[in-house]
Design a protein around this motif. Structure first.
Motif, PDB file in Angstrom:
ATOM      1  N   SER A  87      -4.686   1.061 -13.083  1.00  0.00           N
ATOM      2  CA  SER A  87      -4.309   1.195 -14.470  1.00  0.00           C
ATOM      3  C   SER A  87      -2.866   1.856 -14.600  1.00  0.00           C
ATOM      4  CB  SER A  87      -5.372   2.006 -15.176  1.00  0.00           C
ATOM      5  OG  SER A  87      -6.620   1.225 -15.105  1.00  0.00           O
ATOM      6  N   VAL A  88      -2.266   2.260 -13.574  1.00  0.00           N
ATOM      7  CA  VAL A  88      -0.885   2.992 -13.592  1.00  0.00           C
ATOM      8  C   VAL A  88      -0.111   1.918 -13.154  1.00  0.00           C
ATOM      9  CG1 VAL A  88       0.376   4.708 -12.929  1.00  0.00           C
ATOM     10  CG2 VAL A  88      -2.328   5.061 -13.150  1.00  0.00           C
ATOM     11  N   ILE A  89       1.018   1.590 -14.015  1.00  0.00           N
ATOM     12  CA  ILE A  89       2.137   0.827 -13.647  1.00  0.00           C
ATOM     13  C   ILE A  89       3.443   1.287 -13.903  1.00  0.00           C
ATOM     14  CG2 ILE A  89       0.748  -1.295 -14.063  1.00  0.00           C
ATOM     15  CD1 ILE A  89       2.105  -1.858 -16.621  1.00  0.00           C
ATOM     16  N   PHE A 123      11.357   5.660  -6.138  1.00  0.00           N
ATOM     17  CA  PHE A 123      10.328   5.713  -5.566  1.00  0.00           C
ATOM     18  C   PHE A 123       9.476   4.461  -5.874  1.00  0.00           C
ATOM     19  CE2 PHE A 123       8.879   7.839  -9.548  1.00  0.00           C
ATOM     20  CZ  PHE A 123       7.860   7.245  -9.751  1.00  0.00           C
ATOM     21  N   THR A 124       8.606   4.164  -5.052  1.00  0.00           N
ATOM     22  CA  THR A 124       7.575   3.080  -5.257  1.00  0.00           C
ATOM     23  C   THR A 124       6.304   3.214  -6.339  1.00  0.00           C
ATOM     24  OG1 THR A 124       6.380   3.019  -3.419  1.00  0.00           O
ATOM     25  CG2 THR A 124       8.542   2.021  -3.118  1.00  0.00           C
ATOM     26  N   MET A 125       6.083   2.322  -7.029  1.00  0.00           N
ATOM     27  CA  MET A 125       4.696   2.250  -7.835  1.00  0.00           C
ATOM     28  C   MET A 125       3.588   1.964  -6.872  1.00  0.00           C
ATOM     29  SD  MET A 125       5.338   3.560 -10.734  1.00  0.00           S
ATOM     30  CE  MET A 125       3.581   3.602 -11.149  1.00  0.00           C
ATOM     31  N   ASP A 126       3.732   1.359  -5.798  1.00  0.00           N
ATOM     32  CA  ASP A 126       2.515   1.050  -4.958  1.00  0.00           C
ATOM     33  C   ASP A 126       2.251   2.365  -4.131  1.00  0.00           C
ATOM     34  OD1 ASP A 126       2.153  -1.534  -5.494  1.00  0.00           O
ATOM     35  OD2 ASP A 126       3.479  -2.257  -3.709  1.00  0.00           O
ATOM     36  N   GLY A 127       3.235   3.206  -3.798  1.00  0.00           N
ATOM     37  CA  GLY A 127       3.141   4.619  -3.325  1.00  0.00           C
ATOM     38  C   GLY A 127       2.568   5.376  -4.170  1.00  0.00           C
ATOM     39  N   MET A 128       2.721   5.526  -5.572  1.00  0.00           N
ATOM     40  CA  MET A 128       2.405   6.243  -6.426  1.00  0.00           C
ATOM     41  C   MET A 128       0.818   5.976  -6.934  1.00  0.00           C
ATOM     42  SD  MET A 128       2.707   9.112  -8.296  1.00  0.00           S
ATOM     43  CE  MET A 128       4.343   9.523  -7.991  1.00  0.00           C
TER      44      MET A 128
END
Length: 286
Positions: A165-167, A182-187
């Motif tokens: 739910s985080v983008i 930074f990458t959102m996949d990593g976050m």
């Protein structure tokens, strides 16, 4: 879909997750609700400010500018990891994005590449701006990245959502680049790990010393550090101090803090408990 958190619920969720929060001006009533609906909500969008300096960035996100009135988000995450709340309700942060992305967020499935601009994200998403120039060179301090992780987890935990739910803003709109650095996949991976266990305070904070510690009328620098944080939160019942000796003034001040978090009855009796203690973010002093 979920009903948006109230101002008090948002504050409690952030503080319990171990986040230091600053309530900026009249953030509780500052919104764009007169321009459209706010909610039901489905997720969190992370942005960068494309600016530098905490005060200037917070002012910008609170006020907005001629073509885009504020608030421009719900909170600003500075480089030290402090969250400055600037809006509560509908804010001008997401704009029109791709409805297929919203569907993926709702289902917490793989995100498609955004192409359309057919859905109003200001209705559906919480938004957090992170202080960064957005040039790919301005660093992202560890404390700021941890705060992004904690903020995202706090809202997901409060609503029962997962990390899907985080983008990022760039995952919502095809003409945006934020957040860059930074990458959102990593976050999302970091958020998923955090959601896998109970909230914990930051490593620089004083861990909860246990309920018996306070009932034994301690004389400790932990008590003084607690008192200073209670005072900073506007919960002081002190006529002098605070100092290192636990007194009735400490207990009354802590009762006010518990009530500020929304606790009532025997849960607001002035004796510290772990969840309210972790939300207070007492700096390590022992």
């Amino acid at each position: 879909m979920a009903t948006p958190l109230t101002a008090d619920q948002l504050l409690t969720a952030l503080r319990v997750e171990g986040i230091t929060v600053v309530e900026y001006r009249d953030w509780r009533e500052h919104n764009r609700n007169h321009m459209g609906t706010w909610g039901p909500v489905n997720g969190v969008v992370i942005h960068h400010t494309a600016s530098s300096g905490t005060r200037d960035s917070v002012d910008l996100c609170y006020d907005g500018y001629d073509k885009l009135p504020g608030p421009l988000c719900h909170g600003v995450i500075d480089k030290e990891g402090v969250v400055h709340l600037v809006g509560n309700g509908r804010t001008n942060h997401a704009g029109l994005g791709d409805g297929a992305v919203l569907d993926a967020v709702i289902n917490e499935s793989a995100l498609p590449r955004p192409t359309a601009k057919d859905t109003d994200g200001n209705v559906r998403f919480y938004g957090f701006e992170c202080v960064n120039e957005g040039d790919g060179k301005d660093p992202w301090p560890a404390a700021q990245l941890e705060a992004i992780e904690r903020v995202s987890a706090a809202i997901c935990r409060a609503h029962g959502w997962g990390s899907g739910s985080v983008i990022g803003h760039k995952e919502w709109k095809n003409d945006k680049i934020d957040p860059l650095g930074f990458t959102m996949d990593g976050m999302r991976a970091r958020v998923a790990v955090r959601l896998g266990s109970a909230p914990t305070p930051p490593s620089g904070n004083e861990p909860f010393p246990g309920a018996d510690f306070f009932r034994n009328s301690p004389d400790s620098p932990v008590v003084a550090a607690m008192g200073r944080r209670l005072t900073a939160e506007g919960c002081s019942a002190y006529t002098e101090g605070p100092d290192s000796r636990w007194t009735d003034a400490d207990r009354e001040s802590y009762r006010r803090w518990q009530r500020k978090l929304g606790f009532t009855g025997c849960d607001a009796d002035g004796w510290p408990g772990k969840s309210s203690w972790d939300a207070l973010n007492v700096p390590r002093s022992s």
